[in-house]
Motif scaffolding. Structure first.
Motif, PDB file in Angstrom:
ATOM      1  N   ASP A 157       0.824  -1.201   0.000  1.00 53.45           N
ATOM      2  CA  ASP A 157       0.000   0.000   0.000  1.00 53.45           C
ATOM      3  C   ASP A 157       0.862   1.257   0.000  1.00 53.45           C
ATOM      4  OD1 ASP A 157      -2.935  -1.043   1.945  1.00 53.45           O
ATOM      5  OD2 ASP A 157      -2.428  -1.131  -0.187  1.00 53.45           O
ATOM      6  N   ASP A 158       1.951   1.234   0.766  1.00 50.54           N
ATOM      7  CA  ASP A 158       2.824   2.401   0.806  1.00 50.54           C
ATOM      8  C   ASP A 158       3.434   2.671  -0.561  1.00 50.54           C
ATOM      9  OD1 ASP A 158       4.153   1.904   4.170  1.00 50.54           O
ATOM     10  OD2 ASP A 158       2.339   2.864   3.416  1.00 50.54           O
ATOM     11  N   LEU A 159       3.893   1.618  -1.235  1.00 51.34           N
ATOM     12  CA  LEU A 159       4.478   1.763  -2.561  1.00 51.34           C
ATOM     13  C   LEU A 159       3.446   2.340  -3.521  1.00 51.34           C
ATOM     14  CD1 LEU A 159       6.584  -1.414  -3.486  1.00 51.34           C
ATOM     15  CD2 LEU A 159       7.363   0.820  -2.729  1.00 51.34           C
ATOM     16  N   ASP A 160       2.248   1.776  -3.459  1.00 45.86           N
ATOM     17  CA  ASP A 160       1.196   2.217  -4.375  1.00 45.86           C
ATOM     18  C   ASP A 160       0.812   3.671  -4.114  1.00 45.86           C
ATOM     19  OD1 ASP A 160      -0.581  -0.987  -4.464  1.00 45.86           O
ATOM     20  OD2 ASP A 160       1.145  -0.233  -5.585  1.00 45.86           O
TER      21      ASP A 160
ATOM     22  N   ARG B 135      14.969   5.348  -6.490  1.00 51.19           N
ATOM     23  CA  ARG B 135      14.567   3.996  -6.097  1.00 51.19           C
ATOM     24  C   ARG B 135      14.015   3.199  -7.282  1.00 51.19           C
ATOM     25  NH1 ARG B 135      10.685   2.603  -0.937  1.00 51.19           N
ATOM     26  NH2 ARG B 135      10.343   0.419  -1.511  1.00 51.19           N
ATOM     27  N   LEU B 136      13.436   3.884  -8.246  1.00 54.29           N
ATOM     28  CA  LEU B 136      12.871   3.216  -9.416  1.00 54.29           C
ATOM     29  C   LEU B 136      13.918   2.400 -10.160  1.00 54.29           C
ATOM     30  CD1 LEU B 136      10.582   5.872 -11.150  1.00 54.29           C
ATOM     31  CD2 LEU B 136       9.865   3.684 -10.183  1.00 54.29           C
ATOM     32  N   ALA B 137      15.146   2.889 -10.117  1.00 53.70           N
ATOM     33  CA  ALA B 137      16.207   2.229 -10.877  1.00 53.70           C
ATOM     34  C   ALA B 137      16.400   0.791 -10.425  1.00 53.70           C
ATOM     35  CB  ALA B 137      17.507   3.010 -10.750  1.00 53.70           C
ATOM     36  N   THR B 138      16.186   0.531  -9.155  1.00 48.60           N
ATOM     37  CA  THR B 138      16.505  -0.801  -8.623  1.00 48.60           C
ATOM     38  C   THR B 138      15.298  -1.564  -8.108  1.00 48.60           C
ATOM     39  OG1 THR B 138      16.973   0.277  -6.527  1.00 48.60           O
ATOM     40  CG2 THR B 138      18.851  -0.172  -7.969  1.00 48.60           C
ATOM     41  N   ASP B 139      14.158  -0.908  -8.013  1.00 51.43           N
ATOM     42  CA  ASP B 139      12.998  -1.549  -7.375  1.00 51.43           C
ATOM     43  C   ASP B 139      11.936  -1.863  -8.425  1.00 51.43           C
ATOM     44  OD1 ASP B 139      10.768  -2.239  -5.846  1.00 51.43           O
ATOM     45  OD2 ASP B 139      11.181  -0.743  -4.299  1.00 51.43           O
ATOM     46  N   SER B 140      11.892  -3.111  -8.873  1.00 53.70           N
ATOM     47  CA  SER B 140      10.965  -3.449  -9.959  1.00 53.70           C
ATOM     48  C   SER B 140       9.516  -3.446  -9.479  1.00 53.70           C
ATOM     49  CB  SER B 140      11.334  -4.786 -10.589  1.00 53.70           C
ATOM     50  OG  SER B 140      11.093  -5.827  -9.675  1.00 53.70           O
ATOM     51  N   ALA B 141       9.306  -3.727  -8.186  1.00 51.56           N
ATOM     52  CA  ALA B 141       7.939  -3.663  -7.663  1.00 51.56           C
ATOM     53  C   ALA B 141       7.433  -2.220  -7.738  1.00 51.56           C
ATOM     54  CB  ALA B 141       7.900  -4.165  -6.223  1.00 51.56           C
ATOM     55  N   LEU B 142       8.324  -1.282  -7.468  1.00 50.73           N
ATOM     56  CA  LEU B 142       7.934   0.129  -7.533  1.00 50.73           C
ATOM     57  C   LEU B 142       7.649   0.544  -8.978  1.00 50.73           C
ATOM     58  CD1 LEU B 142       7.510   2.556  -5.669  1.00 50.73           C
ATOM     59  CD2 LEU B 142       9.863   3.261  -6.169  1.00 50.73           C
ATOM     60  N   ARG B 143       8.463   0.027  -9.898  1.00 51.85           N
ATOM     61  CA  ARG B 143       8.222   0.348 -11.316  1.00 51.85           C
ATOM     62  C   ARG B 143       6.855  -0.165 -11.760  1.00 51.85           C
ATOM     63  NH1 ARG B 143      13.737  -0.997 -11.926  1.00 51.85           N
ATOM     64  NH2 ARG B 143      13.349  -3.019 -12.845  1.00 51.85           N
ATOM     65  N   ASP B 144       6.537  -1.399 -11.340  1.00 48.75           N
ATOM     66  CA  ASP B 144       5.221  -1.955 -11.685  1.00 48.75           C
ATOM     67  C   ASP B 144       4.106  -1.104 -11.090  1.00 48.75           C
ATOM     68  OD1 ASP B 144       6.229  -5.467 -11.395  1.00 48.75           O
ATOM     69  OD2 ASP B 144       6.470  -3.979 -12.989  1.00 48.75           O
ATOM     70  N   SER B 145       4.300  -0.693  -9.850  1.00 49.93           N
ATOM     71  CA  SER B 145       3.297   0.132  -9.180  1.00 49.93           C
ATOM     72  C   SER B 145       3.110   1.446  -9.933  1.00 49.93           C
ATOM     73  CB  SER B 145       3.744   0.379  -7.740  1.00 49.93           C
ATOM     74  OG  SER B 145       2.732   0.980  -7.000  1.00 49.93           O
ATOM     75  N   LEU B 146       4.225   2.034 -10.378  1.00 60.81           N
ATOM     76  CA  LEU B 146       4.152   3.291 -11.118  1.00 60.81           C
ATOM     77  C   LEU B 146       3.403   3.113 -12.438  1.00 60.81           C
ATOM     78  CD1 LEU B 146       4.951   6.248 -11.504  1.00 60.81           C
ATOM     79  CD2 LEU B 146       7.118   5.486 -12.459  1.00 60.81           C
ATOM     80  N   ALA B 147       3.706   2.019 -13.126  1.00 60.07           N
ATOM     81  CA  ALA B 147       3.029   1.765 -14.398  1.00 60.07           C
ATOM     82  C   ALA B 147       1.526   1.621 -14.189  1.00 60.07           C
ATOM     83  CB  ALA B 147       3.603   0.512 -15.063  1.00 60.07           C
ATOM     84  N   ARG B 148       1.138   0.885 -13.132  1.00 59.08           N
ATOM     85  CA  ARG B 148      -0.298   0.706 -12.849  1.00 59.08           C
ATOM     86  C   ARG B 148      -0.939   2.050 -12.532  1.00 59.08           C
ATOM     87  NH1 ARG B 148       1.438  -3.791  -9.852  1.00 59.08           N
ATOM     88  NH2 ARG B 148       1.300  -2.580  -7.923  1.00 59.08           N
TER      89      ARG B 148
END
Lengths: 185, 237
Positions: B3-6, B28-41
């Motif tokens: 939830d925090d990431l989202d 953080r986006l450079a290394t955190d693929s979960a964050l990248r996915d969250s950003l895309a969503r």
């Protein structure tokens, strides 16, 4: 007005072609999305000259960064619009730029953004999942989110517009965003 | 945690993160693929608000200006390569990305004209290349003559103010492999010959740039501060 799978693939292919230095692909993107990108920029910046500058800068960035776009970035259109939106926010927050405008201009822009941009977008949504889910939010939360996304206002500006403390504005936004995530997942 | 990431991704997309949080997020986006996915969503979630905007006419008239800016240069990055997903304006503090309204050909032509003038005024050996450095508004700020023998002369053609406690640092990009190389520091906007490192003979189109750095120059050996002006070398003679 949702993109078809064909449309999404075509946009992705165009960006990949840009990465291969194909300028005609970039021009194609301008032909397909340019009108809408100008519309988004104009809605946030309220001035045609600034909107054109934002779009022009966006296309140069698309060209320079096309090689960075990949499957995990989400849709091609979302990537493109994100570049544009960030350019617009940068222009809005560039104190040097705004300081060259007269006080009347600034006030007019602020009013237009405040009163027109968010409501234009809300009316323009038509149907769709986002519209339905936004409709389910309470008005303060919905308005706060629209003021941020469509008009580019900060938490502080939203608090002033909504006439509430900063903390209240922030929590309205968070509540609304959480509800949207739940509704749209 | 998710939830925090989202939430972070949503607030980033809405432009609501403060500058510091934004920079941390992009890093953080450079290394955190979960964050990248969250950003895309998150981006997809709100995209409909953009796609339903009434189309403006005349977008295609912007093409000539865009085309003129598509020089095949490689920008000297002032920070590490931005993460895959984040748009390139991941720049801190918020400043406008460099763009030149002067087509590359015109800037190079300006370099030739300036070169002929300077050569006629001095007894120095001819420079190998001259670069006219432009601000992000396309206004000439400085001229760099690179003599190819470790010396480079910098003159200013506009009023340039350097903030107190900071210096200007002059860079060139001899090749992608070498990366940006410092030619030296300038305290003030006055003519100066820089005694730089040994480098390959400068080439036509080579990138020269002045950034604003902390006192003593960039601590990393790469540009870290905002770009004051940049330009591309024109071969002399």
């Amino acid at each position: 007005m949702t993109p078809t799978t064909d449309g999404a693939d075509a946009m992705r292919s165009a960006i990949e072609a840009c990465a291969r230095q194909d300028q005609s692909a970039l021009k194609h993107i301008l032909e397909v999305e340019g009108g809408r990108l100008l519309g988004v920029a104009q809605r946030m910046l309220r001035r045609r000259d600034l909107a054109e500058e934002a779009v022009q800068d966006t296309f140069v960035q698309i060209w320079r960064k096309a090689h960075q776009f990949s499957a995990e970035s989400g849709s091609a259109r979302a990537w493109i619009y994100a570049i544009l939106r960030n350019r617009c926010l940068t222009i809005l927050r560039d104190g040097q730029r705004l300081s060259t405008m007269g006080a009347e201009d600034l006030a007019a822009i602020q009013d237009a953004r405040q009163y027109l941009a968010a409501s234009e977008a809300w009316r323009g949504l038509g149907g769709g999942a986002l519209r339905d889910c936004l409709a389910q939010l309470d008005q303060p939360a919905r308005q706060s989110i629209l003021l941020a996304y469509v008009a580019g206002f900060t938490h502080g500006e939203i608090a002033v517009i909504q006439k509430v403390p900063l903390g209240t504005a922030k929590s309205w936004v968070r509540r609304g965003l959480a509800a949207l995530r739940g509704c749209l997942s | 945690m998710t939830d925090d990431l989202d939430l972070m991704a949503d607030e980033y997309v809405l432009g609501l993160l403060d500058e510091l949080a934004e920079r941390r997020f992009e890093k953080r986006l450079a290394t955190d693929s979960a964050l990248r996915d969250s950003l895309a969503r998150s981006r997809e979630r709100f995209l409909a608000l953009d796609l339903t905007v009434p189309e403006q006419i005349g977008a295609v008239t912007l093409w000539p200006g865009i085309e003129a800016s598509l020089t095949p240069e490689v920008a000297i990055a002032a920070e590490p390569e931005p993460p895959v997903v984040a748009p390139p304006e991941a720049e801190a503090p918020r400043r406008r990305p460099l763009r030149s309204y002067l087509p590359a050909g015109a800037a190079a032509a300006a370099g030739l004209v300036v070169g002929a003038f300077i050569a006629s005024q001095t007894l120095q050996p001819d420079p190998v290349v001259i670069a006219v450095l432009l601000s992000d508004q396309g206004v000439p700020q400085a001229v760099v003559e690179d003599f190819g023998n470790e010396n480079a002369r910098v003159r200013f053609v506009a009023d340039v103010a350097v903030p107190e406690g900071q210096v200007m640092e002059v860079w060139t990009l001899p090749s992608l492999e070498m990366g940006p190389v410092s030619l030296g520091l300038l305290e003030a906007a006055a003519p100066r010959t820089l005694d730089g490192p040994e480098l390959p003979r400068p080439l036509a189109g080579q990138l020269y740039e002045i950034t604003i750095e902390q006192e003593g120059g960039s601590p990393t050996g790469r540009p870290t501060g905002p770009i004051l002006a940049k330009g591309f070398a024109a071969l002399q003679g």
